[in-house]
Scaffold this active site. Structure first.
Site, PDB file in Angstrom:
ATOM      1  CG  ASP A  37      -1.984   1.028   1.196  1.00 50.25           C
ATOM      2  OD1 ASP A  37      -1.909   1.928   0.346  1.00 50.25           O
ATOM      3  OD2 ASP A  37      -2.915   0.958   2.019  1.00 50.25           O
ATOM      4  CG  ASP A  38      -0.027   4.676   0.084  1.00 48.06           C
ATOM      5  OD1 ASP A  38      -0.872   4.279  -0.742  1.00 48.06           O
ATOM      6  OD2 ASP A  38      -0.292   5.479   1.004  1.00 48.06           O
ATOM      7  CB  CYS A  77      -6.232   3.103  -1.019  1.00 49.20           C
ATOM      8  SG  CYS A  77      -4.755   3.825  -0.310  1.00 49.20           S
ATOM      9  NE  ARG A  81      -6.304  -0.991  -1.336  1.00 51.78           N
ATOM     10  CZ  ARG A  81      -5.231  -1.535  -0.741  1.00 51.78           C
ATOM     11  NH1 ARG A  81      -5.286  -2.759  -0.275  1.00 51.78           N
ATOM     12  NH2 ARG A  81      -4.123  -0.834  -0.616  1.00 51.78           N
ATOM     13  CE  LYS A 130      -6.113   0.492   2.269  1.00 53.11           C
ATOM     14  NZ  LYS A 130      -5.208   1.643   2.128  1.00 53.11           N
ATOM     15  CG  HIS A 132      -9.736   1.201   1.580  1.00 58.47           C
ATOM     16  ND1 HIS A 132      -8.696   2.072   1.290  1.00 58.47           N
ATOM     17  CD2 HIS A 132     -10.748   1.975   2.028  1.00 58.47           C
ATOM     18  CE1 HIS A 132      -9.059   3.295   1.562  1.00 58.47           C
ATOM     19  NE2 HIS A 132     -10.295   3.280   2.013  1.00 58.47           N
ATOM     20  CB  SER A 156      -6.489   3.583   5.049  1.00 59.44           C
ATOM     21  OG  SER A 156      -6.610   3.510   3.654  1.00 59.44           O
ATOM     22  CG  HIS A 215      -1.885   3.989   3.992  1.00 56.69           C
ATOM     23  ND1 HIS A 215      -2.234   4.729   5.091  1.00 56.69           N
ATOM     24  CD2 HIS A 215      -2.673   4.426   2.980  1.00 56.69           C
ATOM     25  CE1 HIS A 215      -3.206   5.580   4.751  1.00 56.69           C
ATOM     26  NE2 HIS A 215      -3.485   5.420   3.476  1.00 56.69           N
ATOM     27  CG  ASP A 267      -2.412   0.904  -2.867  1.00 59.11           C
ATOM     28  OD1 ASP A 267      -1.210   1.214  -2.741  1.00 59.11           O
ATOM     29  OD2 ASP A 267      -3.319   1.410  -2.163  1.00 59.11           O
ATOM     30  CG  ASN A 268      -1.804   4.339  -4.037  1.00 62.51           C
ATOM     31  OD1 ASN A 268      -2.795   3.853  -3.499  1.00 62.51           O
ATOM     32  ND2 ASN A 268      -0.835   4.908  -3.345  1.00 62.51           N
ATOM     33  CE  LYS A 288      -2.503   7.721  -0.806  1.00 58.97           C
ATOM     34  NZ  LYS A 288      -2.378   7.152   0.548  1.00 58.97           N
TER      35      LYS A 288
END
Ligand code: MG
Length: 447
Positions: A37-38, A77, A81, A130, A132, A156, A215, A267-268, A288
């Protein structure tokens, strides 16, 4: 184009001929998706980070395939997904961007996820991490979207639900704990994942492990805290790297390596406005939330010993949209023929030296269409920056040749007006397509 590094091939032969246990025989492969994540394009050793140690990701790349033009379908995020699990552009979800714990929207019950598709074909399925994709209705939760087993945060790791003081850790729809110690999360998800693999060694399975981090807030486990030269951010990435190693080692120990496709990506792009607590997009611009390359181009490594050429570097464009159809093809099942998806099967570039047809990839921020990539060319007709910066003095449109200029430094729109026009037509066609395919929440509102 695939480059085979003969040294790695030699290493592969040494590593893989002897130590494997007898592979469990199933007709179709298992699938594992490890989703950071991130994490930025430049945050792993094998993607050029000078001080973050990622020996397991590096080994995964040596034994597998490293992608250099792989995209998340959104720089945020939730939307990202949705695209991963459905193979559809997030603008088609009905929510398009980030959901909060109080958000009334979520993944529509009529959506078909990778997990539902594979479960229907007899796969055991689990998600640890996660979610989300909505948490205010039961039908939005993982167990209602194809996952037999779930443990994790439903949003998150910085989100507190209204009227609550703490974040919730769920287990199959029940609250396992309020305010869990986040330094234990990566270890918990990893343990759950390895137990699931062992329990299903004789079944086809699909395991989805969306990590809570990097994240922010960053909580490395105690064995990793303070151990990285890169500080807290590096500690967290090095723990995720450990987790990757645990999962690959479990697959090898269980004799499942040659029968399991493992994909690692993010994810990003990185949360660069968080200074040293955010990651790095390497040579890519911005991060992001933006539709510059740094927001959406991701590290991606695919590992499947005996099927993917070890040490290969894949420069063809692909994205998370392609994972759903690819897994469906490899599992020898179809997918939701009544509803078009936006990805396409990339089995050919995973398992051979096949070239995919030149495809378009569209850059969206929420419901706004910002640009398109086709071959090396990227046209941006709208831009945004996580930092609030306005590059190129606000000039639009902008045209880049990403093969020559991955950092998006040199605007070529004045030199190539014909390519600008051609790509603008692609964007118009895409707008028409989206208009013809409204999201399920619009078509079938939930009461
Ligand atoms: Mg993210």
């Amino acid at each position: 184009m695939v480059y085979i590094i003969s040294l790695f091939l030699a290493l592969f032969n040494i590593s893989y001929s002897a130590p494997f246990a007898q592979a469990a025989v199933t007709e179709t492969p298992n699938f594992v998706i490890l989703f950071a994540d991130d994490m930025g394009y430049g945050d792993a050793g094998c993607y050029g980070h000078p001080t973050i140690r990622t020996p397991n990701l590096d080994r995964m790349a040596v034994e597998g395939m490293k992608f250099t033009n792989f995209y998340s379908a959104s720089p945020a995020c939730t939307a990202s997904r949705y695209a991963l699990l459905t193979g559809k552009y997030p603008v088609r979800s009905g929510f398009g961007w980030v959901l909060y714990p109080k958000s009334e929207l979520g993944i529509h019950p009529k959506e078909v996820t990778i997990a539902e598709n594979l479960k229907d074909a007899g796969y055991a399925t689990a998600c640890y991490g996660k979610w989300h994709l909505g948490s205010t209705r039961e039908e939005y939760l993982p167990n209602q979207n194809g996952f037999d087993d779930y443990t994790g945060l439903p949003y998150s790791n910085d989100m507190i639900p209204p009227r609550q003081q703490e974040i919730a850790l769920l287990e199959n729809g029940d609250t396992l704990e309020m305010g869990p110690d986040q330094s234990l999360l990566t270890g918990l998800y990893t343990r759950k994942a390895t137990e699931f693999i062992k329990a299903h060694k004789n079944d086809p399975f699909f395991l989805y492990l969306p990590y809570a981090m990097p994240h922010i807030p960053l909580y490395p486990g105690k064995e990793f805290a303070g151990t990285s030269l890169r500080g807290l951010y590096g500690d967290v990435i090095e723990e995720i790297d450990w987790s990757v190693g645990e999962i690959l080692n479990t697959l090898k120990e269980q004799g499942l390596a040659e029968n399991t496709l493992v994909i690692f990506t993010s994810d990003n792009g990185p949360w660069i406005i968080k200074d040293t607590l955010g990651g790095s997009a390497g040579l890519l611009r911005d991060g992001k939330g933006s539709t510059w390359e740094g927001g959406m181009r991701e590290p991606m490594i695919a590992w499947w010993p005996g099927h993917i050429t070890p040490g290969s570097v894949q420069m063809q464009q692909a994205s998370t949209l392609d994972i759903f159809p690819t897994l469906a093809v490899l599992a020898k099942i179809g997918y939701n023929p009544t509803e078009p998806i936006d990805g396409s099967d990339m089995t050919g570039i995973l398992t051979g030296n096949a070239a995919l047809p030149v495809r378009t990839f569209f850059y969206h921020k929420d419901s706004e269409l910002h640009g398109v990539r086709k071959g090396p060319w990227k046209l941006l007709t709208t831009t945004n920056s996580q930092t609030g910066k306005e590059y190129f003095d606000g000039k639009l449109p902008l045209l880049f040749n990403l093969d020559i200029d991955p950092s998006e430094k040199y605007d070529l729109s004045d030199q190539y007006p014909g390519i600008v026009s051609e790509l603008a037509v692609e964007m118009e066609k895409h707008r028409d397509y989206l208009e013809a395919h409204p999201d399920y929440h619009t078509r079938f509102p939930l009461n």
